[in-house]
Design a protein around this motif. Structure first.
Motif, PDB file in Angstrom:
ATOM      1  N   SER A   1       4.953   9.455  -1.891  1.00  0.00           N
ATOM      2  CA  SER A   1       6.232  10.133  -1.255  1.00  0.00           C
ATOM      3  C   SER A   1       6.984  11.021  -2.299  1.00  0.00           C
ATOM      4  O   SER A   1       6.913  10.874  -3.264  1.00  0.00           O
ATOM      5  N   PRO A   2       7.730  12.142  -1.555  1.00  0.00           N
ATOM      6  CA  PRO A   2       8.549  12.956  -2.268  1.00  0.00           C
ATOM      7  C   PRO A   2       9.494  12.218  -3.187  1.00  0.00           C
ATOM      8  O   PRO A   2       9.746  12.311  -4.437  1.00  0.00           O
ATOM      9  N   ALA A   3      10.091  11.094  -2.623  1.00  0.00           N
ATOM     10  CA  ALA A   3      11.162  10.158  -3.456  1.00  0.00           C
ATOM     11  C   ALA A   3      10.491   9.674  -4.732  1.00  0.00           C
ATOM     12  O   ALA A   3      10.857   9.709  -5.781  1.00  0.00           O
ATOM     13  N   TYR A   4       9.251   9.019  -4.293  1.00  0.00           N
ATOM     14  CA  TYR A   4       8.450   8.518  -5.473  1.00  0.00           C
ATOM     15  C   TYR A   4       7.893   9.370  -6.533  1.00  0.00           C
ATOM     16  O   TYR A   4       8.006   9.166  -7.589  1.00  0.00           O
TER      17      TYR A   4
ATOM     18  N   MET B   1      11.534  -4.864  -6.223  1.00  0.00           N
ATOM     19  CA  MET B   1      11.603  -4.448  -4.893  1.00  0.00           C
ATOM     20  C   MET B   1      10.371  -4.916  -4.220  1.00  0.00           C
ATOM     21  O   MET B   1       9.419  -4.669  -4.277  1.00  0.00           O
ATOM     22  N   PRO B   2      10.745  -5.872  -3.125  1.00  0.00           N
ATOM     23  CA  PRO B   2       9.626  -6.340  -2.329  1.00  0.00           C
ATOM     24  C   PRO B   2       8.946  -4.905  -1.492  1.00  0.00           C
ATOM     25  O   PRO B   2       9.767  -3.905  -1.613  1.00  0.00           O
ATOM     26  N   GLU B   3       7.911  -4.986  -0.991  1.00  0.00           N
ATOM     27  CA  GLU B   3       7.227  -3.838  -0.534  1.00  0.00           C
ATOM     28  C   GLU B   3       8.024  -3.191   0.768  1.00  0.00           C
ATOM     29  O   GLU B   3       8.335  -1.861   0.733  1.00  0.00           O
ATOM     30  N   ALA B   4       8.780  -3.939   1.765  1.00  0.00           N
ATOM     31  CA  ALA B   4       9.541  -3.271   2.503  1.00  0.00           C
ATOM     32  C   ALA B   4      10.969  -2.426   1.878  1.00  0.00           C
ATOM     33  O   ALA B   4      11.257  -1.369   2.508  1.00  0.00           O
ATOM     34  N   GLU B   5      11.530  -3.152   0.961  1.00  0.00           N
ATOM     35  CA  GLU B   5      12.462  -2.425   0.208  1.00  0.00           C
ATOM     36  C   GLU B   5      11.877  -1.138  -0.466  1.00  0.00           C
ATOM     37  O   GLU B   5      12.585   0.039  -0.358  1.00  0.00           O
ATOM     38  N   PHE B   6      10.776  -1.329  -1.154  1.00  0.00           N
ATOM     39  CA  PHE B   6      10.155  -0.219  -1.758  1.00  0.00           C
ATOM     40  C   PHE B   6       9.865   0.998  -0.596  1.00  0.00           C
ATOM     41  O   PHE B   6      10.541   2.156  -1.092  1.00  0.00           O
ATOM     42  N   VAL B   7       9.302   0.694   0.196  1.00  0.00           N
ATOM     43  CA  VAL B   7       9.180   1.610   1.372  1.00  0.00           C
ATOM     44  C   VAL B   7      10.572   2.440   1.891  1.00  0.00           C
ATOM     45  O   VAL B   7      10.460   3.685   2.065  1.00  0.00           O
ATOM     46  N   ARG B   8      11.423   1.518   2.238  1.00  0.00           N
ATOM     47  CA  ARG B   8      12.690   1.836   2.821  1.00  0.00           C
ATOM     48  C   ARG B   8      13.292   2.924   1.903  1.00  0.00           C
ATOM     49  O   ARG B   8      13.860   3.946   2.137  1.00  0.00           O
ATOM     50  N   ARG B   9      13.293   2.413   0.644  1.00  0.00           N
ATOM     51  CA  ARG B   9      14.334   3.282  -0.489  1.00  0.00           C
ATOM     52  C   ARG B   9      13.337   4.482  -1.105  1.00  0.00           C
ATOM     53  O   ARG B   9      14.068   5.594  -1.393  1.00  0.00           O
ATOM     54  N   TYR B  10      12.076   4.367  -1.096  1.00  0.00           N
ATOM     55  CA  TYR B  10      11.376   5.458  -1.776  1.00  0.00           C
ATOM     56  C   TYR B  10      10.106   6.063  -0.710  1.00  0.00           C
ATOM     57  O   TYR B  10       9.575   7.153  -1.397  1.00  0.00           O
TER      58      TYR B  10
END
Length: 426
Positions: free
Chosen positions: A405-408, A391-400
């Motif tokens: 973060s709680p999702a992470y 996951m590129p950084e933008a996708e990682f931040v968008r998804r998690y």
């Protein structure tokens, strides 16, 4: 004569009382450091690991001037890490304008604490102890320097440096301290760098590493022969790292001696090979050792997972889980910003290796025996199904939502639960 005897006894009594008074003045009932130091940040761990890698003597030119700039978080992390090597000790560092304030608190029997505060200033470009206070006792500058010189030698040995402080002093040119950083300008010759790296290794490491290097070479040759069908066998991709682990830890079991030192040396040989580094980067004499076959040690069918696992196990076995986890996380953050992308799969290999390194450092003989027996990839690393990666950084931040973060944290909890379910890590 009676008067003389009485005078002598009085002097002895006064001397004893003075010593008792001094000892009492140096002890406290409470530690001077109450708050638990923060853990190592991923960024600090990553930068520190990269700088250590730069000390490969084969990459240096004699007399080449270099500089290291350590930020506040890196200085604090290093001080915290050193303190963890000393039983019952916590430590803090505070940077100022041309000054470094070091504070430590060590637990002693009887609910006493030894609190020490040392102020280091820069004189003629080099660090110089200015004041030292032990409990309520303030030492004059000359005595403070003598005490610190002795303490430095002891401390260096406790963290694994078996050389003399003079070797470090020879390399230093200037040191600058600001409220935000410490800058160290130094020059290393290949000889001094090689000697410095050798002294950072535990006693006997050269002999141990040579033995594990040879054992790993034999295993790699056997795996390569089986892959080519020379023995009529067939080794799957997932079998390579476990086979190497089994061979190395079986040797560790048979060699006797210091069990922890042997197991750490086994991990060092494994991590050097999986990372593509030669033992000669630590020991110049290793240049003459037989070369290892260039065969990747895969885990769950992937060479990168074997690399993550072995490196984290080695770091945790020497420096602790907080460093190993921080280095692993930093690698994934860096990948997200311009490499292969953030990978929870890699992170799971990091955390499994870290857990193994922790158990080895704790002297767990049962784990060592399991590693020396029949071990499989499934024993070392849980199934990687369902974990996002690349996951590129933008996708990682968008998804998690990014690191923390709680999702992470939910994914980390799932990873840790998978690892804890394996017998090796229970």
């Amino acid at each position: 004569m009676r008067g003389l005897v009485r005078a002598v006894l009085l002097c002895v009594a006064l001397g004893g009382a003075t010593l008792i008074g001094l000892a009492w003045a140096m002890l406290d009932r409470m530690p001077s450091i109450v708050d638990t130091p923060a853990g190592v940040s991923a960024q600090a761990a990553d930068r520190t690991a990269r700088r250590i890698a730069d000390l490969d003597p084969r990459k240096l030119r004699d007399g080449e001037r270099r500089a290291i700039v350590l930020g506040t978080d890196e200085v604090k992390a290093l001080v915290d890490t050193v303190a963890k090597r000393l039983p019952g000790t916590r430590a803090q560092a505070t940077l100022g304008d041309g000054q470094l304030l070091l504070r430590s608190a060590t637990a002693l029997p009887g609910s006493f604490w030894l609190n020490v505060e040392t102020s280091v200033v820069i004189a003629d470009g080099l660090p110089l102890p200015e004041t030292m206070q032990i409990g309520a006792l303030s030492l004059p500058p000359q005595l403070a320097r003598a005490v610190l010189e002795k303490a430095t030698s002891v401390l260096l040995r406790r963290v694994g440096y078996v050389g003399t402080p003079d070797l470090i002093a020879q390399a230093l040119h200037t040191v600058e301290i600001t409220p935000h950083s410490v800058r160290i300008d130094y020059a290393l010759s290949r000889r001094v760098a090689a000697e410095g790296l050798r002294t950072l290794l535990p006693p006997g490491e050269a002999e141990r590493l040579a033995a594990y290097h040879e054992a790993l070479r034999g295993t790699l040759l056997a795996l390569r022969a089986q892959r080519r069908g020379a023995t009529g066998g067939d080794v799957s991709e997932t079998d390579r790292l476990p086979a190497a682990v089994q061979a190395l830890f079986a040797l560790a079991q048979s060699r006797g001696g210091d069990a922890l030192a042997e197991r750490r040396s086994a991990l060092l040989a494994l991590a050097l090979h999986t990372s593509g580094r030669s033992a000669a980067s630590l020991l110049p004499e290793a240049e003459s050792w037989p070369k290892l076959p260039p065969l990747a040690l895969t885990l769950r069918g992937r060479a990168d997972l074997g690399q993550h696992f072995a490196a984290s196990a080695l770091i945790a076995a020497h420096a602790g889980a907080h460093w190993a986890n921080a280095v692993g996380l930093a690698k994934e953050v860096r990948d997200a910003r311009g490499g292969s992308g953030f990978s929870f799969t890699d992170l799971m290999a990091d955390r499994a290796g870290t857990r193994l390194g922790e158990r080895i450092a704790a002297g767990n003989d049962e784990v060592a025996a399991m590693l020396a027996g029949k071990i499989t990839g499934e024993d070392l690393l849980p199934a990687i199904d369902g974990l996002a990666e690349f996951m590129p950084e933008a996708e990682f931040v968008r998804r998690y939502g990014g690191v923390g973060s709680p999702a992470y944290e939910a994914v980390l909890a799932d990873i840790d639960a998978r690892i804890a379910a394996l017998e090796l890590y229970r």
